[in-house]
Write a protein that holds these residues in place. Structure first.
Motif, PDB file in Angstrom:
ATOM      1  N   ARG A  11       0.838  -1.201   0.000  1.00 45.34           N
ATOM      2  CA  ARG A  11       0.000   0.000   0.000  1.00 45.34           C
ATOM      3  C   ARG A  11       0.870   1.246   0.000  1.00 45.34           C
ATOM      4  O   ARG A  11       0.627   2.197  -0.763  1.00 45.34           O
ATOM      5  N   ILE A  12       1.910   1.261   0.823  1.00 46.81           N
ATOM      6  CA  ILE A  12       2.800   2.423   0.876  1.00 46.81           C
ATOM      7  C   ILE A  12       3.520   2.609  -0.453  1.00 46.81           C
ATOM      8  O   ILE A  12       3.611   3.726  -0.978  1.00 46.81           O
ATOM      9  N   ALA A  13       4.013   1.514  -1.027  1.00 51.15           N
ATOM     10  CA  ALA A  13       4.732   1.600  -2.295  1.00 51.15           C
ATOM     11  C   ALA A  13       3.827   2.117  -3.413  1.00 51.15           C
ATOM     12  O   ALA A  13       4.258   2.879  -4.285  1.00 51.15           O
ATOM     13  N   SER A  14       2.571   1.722  -3.378  1.00 57.08           N
ATOM     14  CA  SER A  14       1.632   2.179  -4.396  1.00 57.08           C
ATOM     15  C   SER A  14       1.424   3.683  -4.311  1.00 57.08           C
ATOM     16  O   SER A  14       1.407   4.385  -5.339  1.00 57.08           O
ATOM     17  N   VAL A  15       1.276   4.212  -3.084  1.00 57.10           N
ATOM     18  CA  VAL A  15       1.087   5.655  -2.920  1.00 57.10           C
ATOM     19  C   VAL A  15       2.349   6.406  -3.328  1.00 57.10           C
ATOM     20  O   VAL A  15       2.283   7.453  -3.981  1.00 57.10           O
ATOM     21  N   LEU A  16       3.524   5.879  -2.977  1.00 55.47           N
ATOM     22  CA  LEU A  16       4.775   6.512  -3.391  1.00 55.47           C
ATOM     23  C   LEU A  16       4.861   6.594  -4.909  1.00 55.47           C
ATOM     24  O   LEU A  16       5.217   7.632  -5.482  1.00 55.47           O
ATOM     25  N   ARG A  17       4.531   5.507  -5.555  1.00 59.86           N
ATOM     26  CA  ARG A  17       4.636   5.455  -7.020  1.00 59.86           C
ATOM     27  C   ARG A  17       3.679   6.446  -7.677  1.00 59.86           C
ATOM     28  O   ARG A  17       4.004   7.043  -8.702  1.00 59.86           O
TER      29      ARG A  17
END
Length: 403
Positions: free
Chosen positions: A352-358
């Motif tokens: 979830r965090i990686a998706s928001v960062l991307r």
């Protein structure tokens, strides 16, 4: 907040109307002075703010430099500078918050109050920092604009040129719709918003509008309008972006002071030493209680810009759960600890965090496809100590570990 305090008005000719407006708003005393005497007036009056009254004034470089040096030498909380300008003109003093002659007096007062609110916050940070270390200074960081982020929303013919003009000066986040822009505002710190043609406006701070979009001017003290010229719009908003970036910096400083220096005021994440101290304690407590603990390392492949790494760290600090903690490593990667979280659950949190960062961090060269967060995960085993746990994600403790 009342404008209570002394002010200096710089003018080569009478500025009686401006002085009356400031006095009615609560400023006292208000001293008028020409450029040549402005440094002496600042030293004598110790004003909370400076106002430049001549929209057509062209002070010499020597005079503006003398005033800037005097302001810098004062120390203490910032002294905001506001300047009257023509609609298509620029401020006579670099970094001043501009206000056009056809803006209302209410907007001038509201803009000054907004800046003085940040001055008050700066004074609070200074007071708390000096209670810990009497010699400590909290100055305006020199690289505020380098680390600032502006959201540019638009989908009309002006958008490409507008986004390029902004991206050349500050970090840029682009959005083609108000809905996408609102999502960015909800998940990250934004230091300024520019709305181009083709869209309606939204009530946000540090707001700028290109062309003639409908908007409630009086509710937004830092709303400005520039028609047609993208370069002029960018020049006009930079002072507001810098002030908002400083406010966000002060908020991180307050969190750092609340944590006794454990939080890095540049990113909002833990200082490296504090992270390893807390992780060591978390490993010990998890081992004694038999509870779950996972660690994750987020690497940003293809991201070489320091600005993008700082942006990712600041965004990460807003995404991490209250029970978790993280730090930024020297190479820009982010090391996080997920307490009470097994490997499967940690995988979901990290994704979830990686998706928001991307989707929302500043992209190198404005190419969002270049953002590829790589996640390495490990979960605490009964035989683990802190070193063996983090070694599985490619990290190494920065403190001595007892064996």
């Amino acid at each position: 907040m009342a404008l209570i305090g002394p002010m200096v008005v710089v003018a080569e000719s009478s500025a009686a109307d401006l002085i009356d407006v400031l006095a009615a708003a609560g400023a006292f005393p208000v001293v008028e002075t020409p450029w040549s005497h402005a440094p002496a007036a600042i030293v004598e009056i110790q004003p909370v703010a400076l106002a430049i009254a001549d929209p057509d004034g062209k002070p010499s470089a020597r005079h503006t430099r003398a005033v800037a040096q005097c302001i810098e030498a004062r120390g203490g909380p910032i002294m905001p500078v506001v300047a009257l300008v023509e609609r298509d003109g620029k401020s006579a003093f670099p970094g001043a918050l501009p206000i056009t002659l056809d803006d209302s007096t209410e907007r001038l007062v509201a803009r000054l109050r907004s800046a003085l609110r940040i001055r008050t916050m700066h004074a609070t940070v200074l007071r708390r920092a000096r209670a810990i270390d009497p010699t400590r200074q909290i100055t305006v960081p020199a690289n505020l604009l380098a680390d600032a982020t502006v959201l540019c929303v638009g989908r009309g013919a002006s958008y490409p040129a507008l986004s390029v003009a902004i991206g050349e000066r500050v970090g840029l986040i682009g959005a083609f719709s108000v809905e996408t822009g609102a999502r960015y505002l909800n998940v990250r710190d934004i230091d300024g918003v520019v709305i181009g043609d083709g869209l309606g406006a939204r009530a946000v701070d540090a707001f700028a509008v290109l062309n003639n979009s409908a908007c409630d001017d009086e509710r937004l003290p830092n709303l400005i309008r520039v028609e047609g010229d993208h370069a002029q719009l960018v020049e006009r908003i930079l002072a507001f972006v810098r002030m908002q970036a400083f406010e966000n910096h002060l908020k991180r400083m307050l969190k750092s002071l609340d944590s006794s220096g454990g939080i890095d005021p540049h990113t909002g994440l833990l200082q490296v030493s504090a992270f390893w101290r807390d992780l060591g304690r978390a490993v010990e407590e998890a081992g004694e209680a038999g509870s779950a603990l996972s660690v994750a390392r987020f690497s940003l492949e293809g991201v070489g810009e320091e600005r993008a790494h700082i942006d990712a760290a600041r965004l990460f600090s807003r995404l991490v759960r209250n029970v978790d903690f993280a730090c930024r490593e020297q190479d820009g990667s982010i090391l996080a600890a997920f307490t009470g979280t097994d490997l499967r659950s940690a995988h979901l949190v990290a994704r979830r965090i990686a998706s928001v960062l991307r989707q929302t961090m500043i992209s190198p060269g404005h190419d969002r496809h270049a953002i590829r967060p790589t996640i390495t995960l490990a979960s605490l085993k009964p035989t683990d100590n802190m070193s063996s746990l983090v070694a599985r994600v490619g990290a190494y403790p920065k403190i001595a570990v007892a064996r």
